[in-house]
Design an enzyme around this catalytic site. Structure first.
Site, PDB file in Angstrom:
ATOM      1  N   ASP A  71       0.842  -1.204   0.000  1.00  7.47           N
ATOM      2  CA  ASP A  71       0.000   0.000   0.000  1.00  7.47           C
ATOM      3  C   ASP A  71       0.876   1.253   0.000  1.00  7.47           C
ATOM      4  OD1 ASP A  71      -2.134   1.766   0.303  1.00  7.47           O
ATOM      5  OD2 ASP A  71      -2.231   1.493   2.480  1.00  7.47           O
ATOM      6  N   LEU A  72       1.460   1.548  -1.165  1.00  9.79           N
ATOM      7  CA  LEU A  72       2.341   2.711  -1.275  1.00  9.79           C
ATOM      8  C   LEU A  72       1.710   3.856  -2.060  1.00  9.79           C
ATOM      9  CD1 LEU A  72       5.831   1.006  -1.791  1.00  9.79           C
ATOM     10  CD2 LEU A  72       4.656   1.639   0.333  1.00  9.79           C
ATOM     11  N   LYS A  73       0.546   3.616  -2.645  1.00 11.41           N
ATOM     12  CA  LYS A  73      -0.241   4.677  -3.297  1.00 11.41           C
ATOM     13  C   LYS A  73       0.613   5.524  -4.246  1.00 11.41           C
ATOM     14  CE  LYS A  73      -3.392   5.152   0.681  1.00 11.41           C
ATOM     15  NZ  LYS A  73      -2.636   4.367   1.695  1.00 11.41           N
ATOM     16  N   HIS A  75       1.929   7.869  -6.952  1.00 11.01           N
ATOM     17  CA  HIS A  75       1.315   9.044  -7.592  1.00 11.01           C
ATOM     18  C   HIS A  75       2.465   9.882  -8.130  1.00 11.01           C
ATOM     19  CE1 HIS A  75      -1.776  12.588  -7.158  1.00 11.01           C
ATOM     20  NE2 HIS A  75      -1.227  12.520  -8.355  1.00 11.01           N
ATOM     21  N   THR A  80       7.563   7.100 -14.091  1.00 13.68           N
ATOM     22  CA  THR A  80       8.021   6.764 -12.744  1.00 13.68           C
ATOM     23  C   THR A  80       7.048   5.829 -12.049  1.00 13.68           C
ATOM     24  OG1 THR A  80       9.194   8.873 -12.551  1.00 13.68           O
ATOM     25  CG2 THR A  80       8.675   7.724 -10.505  1.00 13.68           C
ATOM     26  N   GLN A 201     -10.460   6.880  11.178  1.00 17.62           N
ATOM     27  CA  GLN A 201     -11.302   6.743   9.998  1.00 17.62           C
ATOM     28  C   GLN A 201     -12.625   7.460  10.234  1.00 17.62           C
ATOM     29  OE1 GLN A 201     -10.172   5.321   7.351  1.00 17.62           O
ATOM     30  NE2 GLN A 201      -8.449   4.098   8.056  1.00 17.62           N
TER      31      GLN A 201
END
Length: 245
Positions: A71-73, A75, A80, A201
């Site tokens: 889970d490194l998202k 962007h 890249t 959350q």
């Protein structure tokens, strides 16, 4: 590029539960992992733990039989992001994600980077709207849509780009399954068993509610990692989900 089989050396689980590992200490993380069974869940490794402990930590978890959601998202510019996703696939993870807000060219490049991995490619998922965000947070960014409407717009773009699914809130799952179909995977954080603290959350559901809503994979953190008996907690969650199915 080294093509790495994503599941050949790991246990197969039918559980939709993905446990979020959020530890500052490697020994504490491994002590927890050694208490649970890879047949009962998958594991999510996020930015903090990956930065602290690196790819070797992921490999150690895989050697214990666990499928890993990295889970490194990502962007970034398309090239890249594509190289980063390919590096995750080389590591043999089960799932990796990017930010849908990175745009169509970035998501398409990420998808194309996984083509050489064939059946061993990880699931490629896009993040829509972070579950901690409310309408006021989006307004600060100049987005006038509600979190649900904005998430649906980003999910539509994700599907158009050929990704496997999205990270979304459980409240959006029913609508998303109707709009995007059963094959489009929904990954949902903010899942808390009945009686658990909501933590940071804002949009949460119980595992049973999430399953009923159409969630494919549910991310659960502290209710499992801080349990006095995490193995039993996982078994109880899975048993409850089986009864609800």
């Amino acid at each position: 590029m080294t093509l790495t089989a994503s599941s050949s050396s790991r246990a197969v689980t039918n559980s939709p539960v993905v446990v979020a590992l959020d530890y500052h200490n490697r020994d504490a993380a491994m002590a927890f992992v050694d208490k649970i069974d890879p047949r009962d869940c998958r594991l999510k490794v996020g930015k903090e733990m990956f930065t602290l402990f690196g790819p070797q930590f992921v490999s150690e978890l895989q050697q214990r039989g666990f499928d890993i959601f990295l889970d490194l998202k990502f962007h970034d510019i398309p090239n890249t992001a594509a190289h980063a996703v390919a590096a995750a696939a080389d590591l043999g993870v089960w799932m990796v994600n990017v930010h849908a807000s990175g745009g169509a060219r970035m998501m398409a490049a990420a998808r194309e980077a996984l083509v050489p991995f064939g059946k061993d490619a990880p699931l490629l998922i896009a993040v829509t709207v972070l579950t901690s965000m409310e309408a006021s947070d989006l307004a600060d960014l100049g987005v006038t849509l509600s979190p649900a409407d904005y998430a649906e717009r980003l999910a539509a773009l994700t599907q158009k780009c050929g990704l496997d699914g999205v990270v979304c809130s459980a409240q959006e799952a029913v609508r998303f399954k109707q709009v995007f179909g059963q094959e489009f995977k929904l990954v949902t954080p903010g899942i808390r068993p009945q009686g658990s603290d909501a933590g940071d959350q804002r949009r949460i559901m119980t595992p049973e509610q999430a399953l009923s809503a159409g969630v494919d994979y549910m991310v659960i953190g502290r209710p499992v990692t801080q349990s006095v008996d995490p193995a039993q907690t996982l078994k109880a969650i899975n048993a409850s989900l089986q009864r609800s199915a």
